[in-house]
Design a protein around this motif. Structure first.
Motif, short mmCIF file in Angstrom:
data_model
loop_
_atom_site.label_atom_id
_atom_site.label_comp_id
_atom_site.label_asym_id
_atom_site.label_seq_id
_atom_site.Cartn_x
_atom_site.Cartn_y
_atom_site.Cartn_z
N ALA A 1 0.84 -1.20 0.00
CA ALA A 1 0.00 0.00 0.00
C ALA A 1 0.87 1.25 0.00
O ALA A 1 2.09 1.20 0.24
N ASP A 2 0.24 2.39 -0.27
CA ASP A 2 0.96 3.66 -0.25
C ASP A 2 1.06 4.23 1.16
O ASP A 2 2.04 4.91 1.49
N GLY A 3 0.04 4.00 1.95
CA GLY A 3 0.02 4.56 3.29
C GLY A 3 -0.93 3.82 4.19
O GLY A 3 -1.57 2.84 3.80
N ILE A 4 -1.04 4.30 5.43
CA ILE A 4 -1.90 3.66 6.40
C ILE A 4 -2.60 4.71 7.25
O ILE A 4 -1.99 5.68 7.70
N LEU A 5 -3.90 4.55 7.40
CA LEU A 5 -4.64 5.32 8.39
C LEU A 5 -4.36 4.64 9.73
O LEU A 5 -4.91 3.58 10.03
N LEU A 6 -3.47 5.21 10.51
CA LEU A 6 -3.10 4.61 11.79
C LEU A 6 -4.17 4.99 12.81
O LEU A 6 -4.12 6.05 13.43
N LEU A 7 -5.17 4.11 12.92
CA LEU A 7 -6.38 4.41 13.66
C LEU A 7 -6.19 4.25 15.17
O LEU A 7 -5.78 3.19 15.64
N SER A 8 -6.55 5.28 15.90
CA SER A 8 -6.65 5.19 17.36
C SER A 8 -8.13 5.38 17.70
O SER A 8 -8.71 6.43 17.39
N LEU A 9 -8.74 4.37 18.30
CA LEU A 9 -10.19 4.37 18.54
C LEU A 9 -10.51 5.25 19.74
O LEU A 9 -10.74 4.77 20.85
N TYR B 1 -10.12 7.79 15.34
CA TYR B 1 -11.24 7.03 14.80
C TYR B 1 -12.40 7.05 15.80
O TYR B 1 -12.23 6.67 16.96
N MET B 2 -13.55 7.51 15.32
CA MET B 2 -14.72 7.65 16.19
C MET B 2 -15.90 6.88 15.62
O MET B 2 -16.45 7.25 14.58
N LEU B 3 -16.28 5.81 16.31
CA LEU B 3 -17.46 5.05 15.92
C LEU B 3 -18.70 5.75 16.43
O LEU B 3 -18.72 6.24 17.57
N VAL B 4 -19.74 5.79 15.61
CA VAL B 4 -20.99 6.46 15.96
C VAL B 4 -22.13 5.45 15.92
O VAL B 4 -22.20 4.62 15.00
N ASP B 5 -23.00 5.51 16.90
CA ASP B 5 -24.17 4.62 16.93
C ASP B 5 -25.12 5.03 15.81
O ASP B 5 -25.70 6.11 15.83
N THR B 6 -25.27 4.15 14.84
CA THR B 6 -26.15 4.45 13.71
C THR B 6 -27.23 3.38 13.54
O THR B 6 -27.60 3.01 12.43
N GLY B 7 -27.74 2.90 14.67
CA GLY B 7 -28.94 2.06 14.62
C GLY B 7 -28.77 0.59 14.85
O GLY B 7 -29.74 -0.12 15.13
#
Length: 256
Positions: A91-99, A131-137
């Motif tokens: 890959a070219d890059g990475i979204l280094l996710l912190s939850l 990284y932000m998870l949102v309650d969507t149902g």
């Protein structure tokens, strides 16, 4: 850490008010034929990024999927990992996710510690992302696997303060995500609240399966619009959503 050219380009687009489109490809859900079809569509209906990854990645298709994309397209490929096992130097890059929406240390810093020497040795461009998870149902695979509670759908101030804290900690991107198969997208009030709270580029995805929802997210302040699950099932949505992003940018160019 040196800022990546991918990040610098994204910041320049944000400074100009330009929007970007990312297509999220989950190796567990997309076969080679489906990927080839999307690549063909992207030749005449431009996108800006391919995000590759998912909450599980149960099979070995990720490497071959990235290889196929790189052989057929010049569009940057960014890893969207949920585990240190999902790294791939193709890959070219990475979204280094912190939850940052959760309180599970494994996804705030734990997996990052394991991945750090591998990332240091790789040539991947690193984009530190809140990284932000949102309650969507409905409960998503991401919330279940991470063992975390998503942000309440109707509490934009909580999302804004969470993003603000992430920016103050040095994260360079924010990602509001309703998750794969979301019943409805992240509320525009939440997108606006986060947009006003931070200066870094804002990525928004999950539940964007109509032209109206795409336009709403862009107008509310999303810098990068992510479509994934719906495009896997309905590839012909790609031309429509690509046209929406390009039209938005064309109107912007005329007004400048």
């Amino acid at each position: 850490m040196r800022l990546s050219s991918l990040y610098e380009a994204l910041c320049k687009r944000r400074a100009r008010g330009q929007k970007s489109l990312a297509v999220l490809l989950d190796p567990d859900h997309l076969n080679e034929a489906g990927c080839r079809h999307l690549l063909e569509l992207s030749e005449s209906h431009p996108i800006d990024y391919f995000f590759v990854g998912g909450s599980l990645v149960m099979n070995s298709h990720q490497a071959s999927l990235i290889r196929l994309i790189k052989s057929r397209s010049a569009v940057p490929v960014l890893l969207f990992p949920s585990h240190s096992l999902h790294l791939d130097s193709q890959a070219d890059g990475i979204l280094l996710l912190s939850l940052i929406s959760g309180r599970n240390p494994e996804f705030l810093i734990g997996q990052h510690v394991i991945a750090a020497p591998l990332l240091r040795a790789s040539e991947l461009q690193i984009l530190p992302t809140g990284y932000m998870l949102v309650d969507t149902g409905r409960q998503t695979t991401a919330s279940y696997i991470s063992g975390t509670t998503p942000l309440p759908y109707d509490k934009p101030n909580i999302a804004a303060c969470t993003a603000m804290a992430g920016e103050q900690l040095g994260l360079r991107l924010m990602y509001l995500d309703g998750g794969s198969g979301a019943m409805y997208p992240v509320a525009p009030t939440m997108i606006r609240a986060v947009r006003h709270a931070v200066d870094v580029p804002l990525i928004v995805g999950g539940g964007i399966n109509t032209a109206e929802k795409a336009q709403t997210a862009l107008a509310a302040g999303a810098d990068v619009l992510v479509v994934g699950n719906h495009i896997e099932k309905n590839p012909d949505f790609l031309p429509e959503v690509s046209r929406i992003v390009r039209t938005f940018n064309s109107v912007l160019d005329l007004s400048m």
